[in-house]
Design an enzyme around this catalytic site. Sequence first.
Site, PDB file in Angstrom:
ATOM      1  N   ARG A   1     -41.621  37.756  -3.288  1.00  0.00           N
ATOM      2  CA  ARG A   1     -41.285  38.995  -4.004  1.00  0.00           C
ATOM      3  C   ARG A   1     -41.353  40.210  -3.068  1.00  0.00           C
ATOM      4  O   ARG A   1     -41.740  41.306  -3.490  1.00  0.00           O
ATOM      5  CB  ARG A   1     -42.194  39.206  -5.216  1.00  0.00           C
ATOM      6  CG  ARG A   1     -42.328  38.003  -6.115  1.00  0.00           C
ATOM      7  CD  ARG A   1     -40.999  37.419  -6.514  1.00  0.00           C
ATOM      8  NE  ARG A   1     -41.156  36.216  -7.345  1.00  0.00           N
ATOM      9  CZ  ARG A   1     -40.114  35.504  -7.763  1.00  0.00           C
ATOM     10  NH1 ARG A   1     -38.885  35.834  -7.442  1.00  0.00           N
ATOM     11  NH2 ARG A   1     -40.306  34.440  -8.508  1.00  0.00           N
TER      12      ARG A   1
ATOM     13  N   LYS B   1     -55.654  32.005  -7.566  1.00  0.00           N
ATOM     14  CA  LYS B   1     -54.718  31.675  -8.640  1.00  0.00           C
ATOM     15  C   LYS B   1     -54.920  30.182  -8.899  1.00  0.00           C
ATOM     16  O   LYS B   1     -54.597  29.355  -8.043  1.00  0.00           O
ATOM     17  CB  LYS B   1     -53.292  31.967  -8.190  1.00  0.00           C
ATOM     18  CG  LYS B   1     -52.210  31.471  -9.142  1.00  0.00           C
ATOM     19  CD  LYS B   1     -50.824  31.929  -8.677  1.00  0.00           C
ATOM     20  CE  LYS B   1     -49.715  31.389  -9.571  1.00  0.00           C
ATOM     21  NZ  LYS B   1     -48.388  31.904  -9.179  1.00  0.00           N
TER      22      LYS B   1
ATOM     23  N   GLU C   1     -48.835  28.009 -12.854  1.00  0.00           N
ATOM     24  CA  GLU C   1     -47.571  27.748 -12.167  1.00  0.00           C
ATOM     25  C   GLU C   1     -47.725  26.690 -11.078  1.00  0.00           C
ATOM     26  O   GLU C   1     -47.260  26.855  -9.956  1.00  0.00           O
ATOM     27  CB  GLU C   1     -47.008  29.056 -11.580  1.00  0.00           C
ATOM     28  CG  GLU C   1     -46.724  30.094 -12.650  1.00  0.00           C
ATOM     29  CD  GLU C   1     -46.035  31.347 -12.117  1.00  0.00           C
ATOM     30  OE1 GLU C   1     -46.312  31.734 -10.974  1.00  0.00           O
ATOM     31  OE2 GLU C   1     -45.228  31.921 -12.868  1.00  0.00           O
TER      32      GLU C   1
ATOM     33  N   ARG D   1     -57.880  35.105 -10.995  1.00  0.00           N
ATOM     34  CA  ARG D   1     -56.758  35.664 -11.749  1.00  0.00           C
ATOM     35  C   ARG D   1     -56.629  35.050 -13.148  1.00  0.00           C
ATOM     36  O   ARG D   1     -56.824  33.841 -13.323  1.00  0.00           O
ATOM     37  CB  ARG D   1     -55.442  35.474 -10.992  1.00  0.00           C
ATOM     38  CG  ARG D   1     -55.439  36.217  -9.676  1.00  0.00           C
ATOM     39  CD  ARG D   1     -54.168  35.978  -8.909  1.00  0.00           C
ATOM     40  NE  ARG D   1     -53.078  36.832  -9.299  1.00  0.00           N
ATOM     41  CZ  ARG D   1     -51.847  36.413  -9.558  1.00  0.00           C
ATOM     42  NH1 ARG D   1     -51.544  35.125  -9.543  1.00  0.00           N
ATOM     43  NH2 ARG D   1     -50.902  37.266  -9.864  1.00  0.00           N
TER      44      ARG D   1
ATOM     45  N   ARG E   1     -46.263  32.495 -24.685  1.00  0.00           N
ATOM     46  CA  ARG E   1     -46.862  32.731 -23.375  1.00  0.00           C
ATOM     47  C   ARG E   1     -47.717  34.003 -23.369  1.00  0.00           C
ATOM     48  O   ARG E   1     -48.728  34.086 -22.659  1.00  0.00           O
ATOM     49  CB  ARG E   1     -45.721  32.820 -22.355  1.00  0.00           C
ATOM     50  CG  ARG E   1     -46.172  33.099 -20.970  1.00  0.00           C
ATOM     51  CD  ARG E   1     -45.018  32.899 -20.013  1.00  0.00           C
ATOM     52  NE  ARG E   1     -45.189  33.739 -18.847  1.00  0.00           N
ATOM     53  CZ  ARG E   1     -44.302  33.863 -17.878  1.00  0.00           C
ATOM     54  NH1 ARG E   1     -43.166  33.199 -17.930  1.00  0.00           N
ATOM     55  NH2 ARG E   1     -44.541  34.635 -16.848  1.00  0.00           N
TER      56      ARG E   1
ATOM     57  N   LYS F   1     -53.341  40.985 -15.105  1.00  0.00           N
ATOM     58  CA  LYS F   1     -52.125  41.789 -14.937  1.00  0.00           C
ATOM     59  C   LYS F   1     -52.059  42.886 -16.003  1.00  0.00           C
ATOM     60  O   LYS F   1     -52.651  42.746 -17.074  1.00  0.00           O
ATOM     61  CB  LYS F   1     -50.870  40.916 -15.019  1.00  0.00           C
ATOM     62  CG  LYS F   1     -50.677  40.024 -13.786  1.00  0.00           C
ATOM     63  CD  LYS F   1     -49.321  39.328 -13.780  1.00  0.00           C
ATOM     64  CE  LYS F   1     -49.197  38.432 -12.548  1.00  0.00           C
ATOM     65  NZ  LYS F   1     -47.890  37.753 -12.430  1.00  0.00           N
TER      66      LYS F   1
ATOM     67  N   ASP G   1     -45.484  39.503 -17.554  1.00  0.00           N
ATOM     68  CA  ASP G   1     -45.359  39.440 -16.101  1.00  0.00           C
ATOM     69  C   ASP G   1     -44.642  40.648 -15.513  1.00  0.00           C
ATOM     70  O   ASP G   1     -43.467  40.559 -15.164  1.00  0.00           O
ATOM     71  CB  ASP G   1     -44.608  38.147 -15.721  1.00  0.00           C
ATOM     72  CG  ASP G   1     -44.739  37.830 -14.245  1.00  0.00           C
ATOM     73  OD1 ASP G   1     -45.528  38.507 -13.576  1.00  0.00           O
ATOM     74  OD2 ASP G   1     -44.062  36.896 -13.785  1.00  0.00           O
TER      75      ASP G   1
ATOM     76  N   GLU H   1     -54.501  44.290 -12.328  1.00  0.00           N
ATOM     77  CA  GLU H   1     -53.514  43.951 -11.294  1.00  0.00           C
ATOM     78  C   GLU H   1     -52.175  44.583 -11.650  1.00  0.00           C
ATOM     79  O   GLU H   1     -51.601  44.302 -12.704  1.00  0.00           O
ATOM     80  CB  GLU H   1     -53.370  42.426 -11.186  1.00  0.00           C
ATOM     81  CG  GLU H   1     -52.355  41.989 -10.129  1.00  0.00           C
ATOM     82  CD  GLU H   1     -52.245  40.463  -9.979  1.00  0.00           C
ATOM     83  OE1 GLU H   1     -53.292  39.787  -9.870  1.00  0.00           O
ATOM     84  OE2 GLU H   1     -51.108  39.954  -9.990  1.00  0.00           O
TER      85      GLU H   1
ATOM     86  N   GLU I   1     -40.380  43.413  -8.276  1.00  0.00           N
ATOM     87  CA  GLU I   1     -39.757  42.116  -8.563  1.00  0.00           C
ATOM     88  C   GLU I   1     -38.793  42.183  -9.741  1.00  0.00           C
ATOM     89  O   GLU I   1     -37.706  41.605  -9.700  1.00  0.00           O
ATOM     90  CB  GLU I   1     -40.866  41.093  -8.844  1.00  0.00           C
ATOM     91  CG  GLU I   1     -40.357  39.759  -9.349  1.00  0.00           C
ATOM     92  CD  GLU I   1     -41.483  38.782  -9.677  1.00  0.00           C
ATOM     93  OE1 GLU I   1     -42.663  39.112  -9.467  1.00  0.00           O
ATOM     94  OE2 GLU I   1     -41.169  37.674 -10.155  1.00  0.00           O
TER      95      GLU I   1
ATOM     96  N   HIS J   1     -38.155  40.176 -19.875  1.00  0.00           N
ATOM     97  CA  HIS J   1     -37.797  38.952 -19.163  1.00  0.00           C
ATOM     98  C   HIS J   1     -36.346  38.532 -19.412  1.00  0.00           C
ATOM     99  O   HIS J   1     -36.061  37.362 -19.670  1.00  0.00           O
ATOM    100  CB  HIS J   1     -38.746  37.808 -19.551  1.00  0.00           C
ATOM    101  CG  HIS J   1     -39.198  37.016 -18.354  1.00  0.00           C
ATOM    102  ND1 HIS J   1     -38.312  36.391 -17.516  1.00  0.00           N
ATOM    103  CD2 HIS J   1     -40.429  36.769 -17.846  1.00  0.00           C
ATOM    104  CE1 HIS J   1     -38.991  35.785 -16.547  1.00  0.00           C
ATOM    105  NE2 HIS J   1     -40.271  36.007 -16.712  1.00  0.00           N
TER     106      HIS J   1
HETATM  107  C1  BDP Z   1     -44.659  36.160 -10.939  1.00  0.00           C
HETATM  108  C2  BDP Z   1     -43.871  35.913  -9.709  1.00  0.00           C
HETATM  109  C3  BDP Z   1     -44.385  34.781  -8.881  1.00  0.00           C
HETATM  110  C4  BDP Z   1     -45.881  34.926  -8.686  1.00  0.00           C
HETATM  111  C5  BDP Z   1     -46.556  35.012 -10.029  1.00  0.00           C
HETATM  112  C6  BDP Z   1     -48.030  35.311  -9.915  1.00  0.00           C
HETATM  113  O1  BDP Z   1     -42.544  35.646 -10.095  1.00  0.00           O
HETATM  114  O2  BDP Z   1     -43.705  34.806  -7.655  1.00  0.00           O
HETATM  115  O3  BDP Z   1     -46.394  33.868  -7.955  1.00  0.00           O
HETATM  116  O4  BDP Z   1     -46.028  36.055 -10.775  1.00  0.00           O
HETATM  117  O5  BDP Z   1     -48.388  36.446 -10.157  1.00  0.00           O
HETATM  118  O6  BDP Z   1     -44.438  37.499 -11.242  1.00  0.00           O
HETATM  119  O7  BDP Z   1     -48.815  34.432  -9.595  1.00  0.00           O
END
Ligand code: BDP
Length: 711
Positions: free
Chosen positions: A183, A302, A306, A339, A350, A374, A379, A401, A407, A532
């Site tokens: 990003r 993290k 993901e 995180r 989500r 966050k 996001d 955060e 992004e 989104h």
């Molecule tokens: C999303 C991004 C991704 C990050 C993720 C994160 O698309 O690249 O790894 O958040 O914060 O916004 O871990």
Amino acid sequence: MNDRFRSLVLALCLALLPAWALAEDGHELWLRYRPLTGAAQARLLAEAREVVPLAAPSPTLQAAVQELRRGIAGLAGREPALTSRLRAGALVLVTRSQAPPGLALPWAELGAEGYVLRRVRLRGQVVTVIAANGDLGLLYGSFAWLRAVQTGAHPAHVDTQSAPRIGLRLLNHWDNLDRHVERGYAGASLWDWWKLPDILDPRYVDYARANASLGLNGAVLNNVNAKADSLTALFIAKAAALAAVFRPYGVRVYLSARFSAPVELGGLPTADPLAPAVQAWWQAKADELYRAIPDFGGFLVKANSEGQPGPQDYGRSHADGANMLAQALAPHGGVVLWRAFVYAADASDRAGQAFAEFQPLDGRFAPNVIVQVKNGPIDFQPREPFHPLFGAMPRTPLALELQITKEYLGFSTHLVHLGPLFQEVLRADTGQGGTVARVVDGTLHGQRLTAIAGVANTGTDRNWCGSHFDQANWYAFGRLAWDPDLEARAVASDWVAQTFTARPATRDAIVQLMLASREAVVDYMTPLGLHHLMATGHHHGPGPWVDDLARADWNPTYFHRAGRDGIGFDRTATGSNAVVQYAPPVAQRWADPRTTPPELLLWFHHLPWGHRMPSGRTLWAELIARYDRGVATVEDMARRWQALKPDVDAERHADVAAYLAVQLREARWWRDACIAYFQSVSGLPLPAGTRPPGLDLAAYKALHFGFAPGR
Ligand code: BDP
């Protein structure tokens, strides 16, 4: 080379030098120190004839003195002498322990990092003091004094006292070890890992200076999607070299830690946080890190998000994982930033998942763990409501955060100033007795450990951030991290004065343009609480039609839920009910479309296209009006910028104008593609007078961007 030729070359170089030396390419950030006007120069020279340090020598003191001399030389045209004799008109850097008797200042209120700037009589002489309890406060005070002068203050009247409200003020770099920045839209990573630790790019110092000028005191060097390699001896040595460069500027180094490192590096069969061998591995790793970097800040993690490994892989909780790492760091004074950005594959909404996983763990984290949340529950969208965890975990320190890199907001080619976004979340009332700022600065729940993080937008681009105006987002984050109650407008105004001009009319015009830009991007991308809608993966441009990704909650159609019947995500009792995660006063307001502000309407409600909006329009007409307003604001920004041509240097003026042209083209594209798509779903005619999209929906869908940056 004969003498004649040599002198010719020399003359040529000298002739070229001024133009080169004053190149307006943005490289100097807000630390440009261009000459003040004549009268202001004379005033400055009278008040800063000499720099007098009354403090124990240290690299940090030296950095402060150097910065003052450099700054004054640039602003006033003459470098002040460095002396030890106190005379009228001296600028005195003084710590409490070296203060001459009789210097009464509010020392106790300054803490370890705060400062006072004041004109006082010292040993019979009228001087300006930059005073602090330690050398880092002197450095921050020096930058603050220079800022005051750059922004138009009379140097004899500067009278300020300030101390940071949040303890850990961090940049998070999503930088990979191969220098690709996740990003990132400003070139490669600043960290030249391959050449480190031997080769030290001079930019490392300037990076640290820039952070110190804002009061930022830490940098997580590597991506949260971490490779275990960052914890090898090879990379620890590299990180240590950066830490040594940053240290005089008060910037501590942190690392993102991969939870499975004991398996990948240590050859253990498990990374189970309750396994003694795993605990021992991390303890040894922490010891090794602190041998190399005695002031190492700690780990950012993290986990179970993901695809990243984490304690849940072993049936353990986030608290088990975080506490195990915290235990390894505790003897050295390090912290774990764990995180809360998690979302499982199976759940229905989500937006509610981080809360569901973390809130029940309140009170179960070790004292040196901070849960990093966050700003919003999805996001980093152009607009989100504040994250429901703020206020809901009174027994856990929570870090905020924010994403400085854009992004989801047009990368570095769109001028979007984030100060208003940051301010909006900081000032959001949690309904639990205070704002998000009061949670984050620890006052609401009496937290001792406090932190704020911004995902960095820096890179190797000459201008550091990919565009001139993106520098202002780094700046705004830093200033608000120091004092979350600052006005975004005032911060933007300081940046403009330091970067472009302090002349009031031009300055105000640029500030106005910046402040309008945030609402513009919301309007032309995701108005009325939509979120989104971005294209897949790279998130560049619109993709509201995307419905075929592996996970439901990666699809824009999942988030907007538009159909013949209406549009929006029902997060009330008739839908996912995620709204109840907010405190009752907030939840009640947002559970009812009549009391939900239009800005968040479709975040919480699924409403028929004919729903009446406060404007009197139907929802369908309002949606289109917002898209139109967004484009119109960008048109207006471009016009305003054109009008500033006589007041801005040609180089930066042309640069920004070119970027605004891209932004305008892309804002129109967003508007047209979204209207074309939503019309295909609503089946409604465009309200009278609406300009139809330029192309068919199929043409927008057919656009692909294979090499978009930042993936
Ligand atoms: C999303 C991004 C991704 C990050 C993720 C994160 O698309 O690249 O790894 O958040 O914060 O916004 O871990």
